[in-house]
Design a protein around this motif. Sequence first.
Motif, PDB file in Angstrom:
ATOM      1  N   LEU A 124      -3.819   6.758  25.657  1.00  0.00           N
ATOM      2  CA  LEU A 124      -3.669   5.302  25.655  1.00  0.00           C
ATOM      3  C   LEU A 124      -3.847   4.702  27.037  1.00  0.00           C
ATOM      4  O   LEU A 124      -4.395   3.606  27.187  1.00  0.00           O
ATOM      5  CB  LEU A 124      -2.291   4.905  25.086  1.00  0.00           C
ATOM      6  N   THR A 154      -3.493  10.985  21.167  1.00  0.00           N
ATOM      7  CA  THR A 154      -3.691   9.527  21.182  1.00  0.00           C
ATOM      8  C   THR A 154      -2.695   8.861  22.113  1.00  0.00           C
ATOM      9  O   THR A 154      -3.047   7.962  22.889  1.00  0.00           O
ATOM     10  CB  THR A 154      -3.534   8.947  19.766  1.00  0.00           C
ATOM     11  N   PHE A 155      -1.454   9.315  22.074  1.00  0.00           N
ATOM     12  CA  PHE A 155      -0.408   8.753  22.936  1.00  0.00           C
ATOM     13  C   PHE A 155      -0.770   8.927  24.408  1.00  0.00           C
ATOM     14  O   PHE A 155      -0.659   7.988  25.208  1.00  0.00           O
ATOM     15  CB  PHE A 155       0.928   9.429  22.631  1.00  0.00           C
TER      16      PHE A 155
END
Length: 541
Positions: A494, A490-491
């Motif tokens: 982004l 997810t990081f």
Amino acid sequence: MLDKMTPNQRLTIAVVLSILFFVAYTLIFPPEEIEAAKNTQTDAQSIEKTQGSSTLQPQAVKVEDVVSHEISTDEKMAVNDMSTLVTVTSNNFVMKLDTLGRISSKVLLQDKYNDKDDKHAQLIADAGPKPLFIRFLEPNLNDEASKVPYKTSVSELSLKDGSQKVTLTQELPSLTVTKEILFFADGHYDVKISLSDDKRYFVYLGQRPRITEQMMTVSGAMVYTDDELVTIIEDGDAAGRKTFTGVELISAFDQYSATIMYGFAKDTNIIVERDRNDDPVIYFEALQNMTFSGYVGQKEYKTLHNIDPVLTNAIEYGWFTFASKPLFQLLSWLHGIFGNWGWSIVALTIIIRTILYPLTYKGMVSMQKMKDLSPHIKELQKKYKGDPQRMNAAVMDTYKKHGANPLGGCLPMLLQIPVFFAIYRVLLNAVELQGAEWALWIDDLSRMDSTFILPILMGASMYYQQKLTPNNFTDPMQEKIFKFLPIIFTFFFLTFPSGLVLYWFVNNLFSIAQQFIVNQQFKNAKEAEIAAHKHVEKKDD
């Protein structure tokens, strides 16, 4: 440690390590920025006079024939102090030619192509040589050419009603240079250069556009030859001098846009050198009467194909071109059906997963069997702890007896790796996604989701997929690490383009549905087996 992981776990680690490598490489070796102060550094690579070079022949350029050197102070002032000579306007762009007969500016008027500062995209870089710049081999003649302005047949051209032609003339004491340029509304142009006397000279492609600079994209120069060989020299990697013949097109490109020249004679000598930043500089040796074509604009497949199909080779996908090209053509075909690039990405993802379904299903079944056999395998490992050969024989016999293949899940996973990187290159380089809406809050599939909703949904789907996927962790630390993978992904996602995040999200949803089906089948099979066993026991009683 790795031998205790499932294929799915090994694949996840491989993808994560790949992302970490690319990110770390970009941070450690960032692309060099071209400062405005360097505008006067090198508007072109200078040409040194050689013996017997008064007559231009279509022969190979020798290293000693063309030598780079610093431009004199007077020449710098003459080259850079150029005013606009011709302005070409269309519905989509404004192009300018300066008094040195160069394309000095091209601004795209569509807002969807705006740069990172949300200003109209300028395709011609401030620094470095510009398209159609001419340099002569004779130093005295070249010095004169850098100071005498061109004259024009017309100062304003409008392409709203079709193509328009301009004739530029430079009258030197010993030579007259004529450039006839026919401009088209789609961004390409045809050129005829004529000299009143046969002098040796070179025409420059110009520096690449510097609009979009995203991580893990390739920028630099390309030479595409008639044997379908692509040579790419990335910014910062140019070294020495390279000469090519049989060239179909040359390109200086960034992520979405390019300066291209094509339509050369087969024996035209194309030369690639480096500037002081080790960025590539391309030019070619021209004839007394020379014709060719050029294009400055976005690398949009349909536009390039309509101009000349060979130009589609300027769209570069790196190592995965063999897979990315057909995937993009499929994506374009789907766009013709849905009329929306977002839904086209969704459909493409489903098609890919449907094609791979039999293999991935087989892999999931194999992993489920491995999970069920895991307790028995642990018992065998404990039983034959001091005898590795007997232990391996007993384990393999157990796998064979129950129809389980410890490598059964590897092939489907390995097949998905090139597919992922191929679609990754497609979505990262497709200019068609600029300004393309999908649904709800996603209004530009080429840019990151500023609300972070889509990456969070992707991470959540990855977490749920992990919960459904069978595993055989024996090390608590391994299990903890894998629980953090959705957060790590997810990081990274982004800042990825929304189109790529959308692909990964839909891919996860498909995997969840497929894993759920497999898990349910095994659950039903176990329940049926238990019921049958109870029925036999009841019958025996």
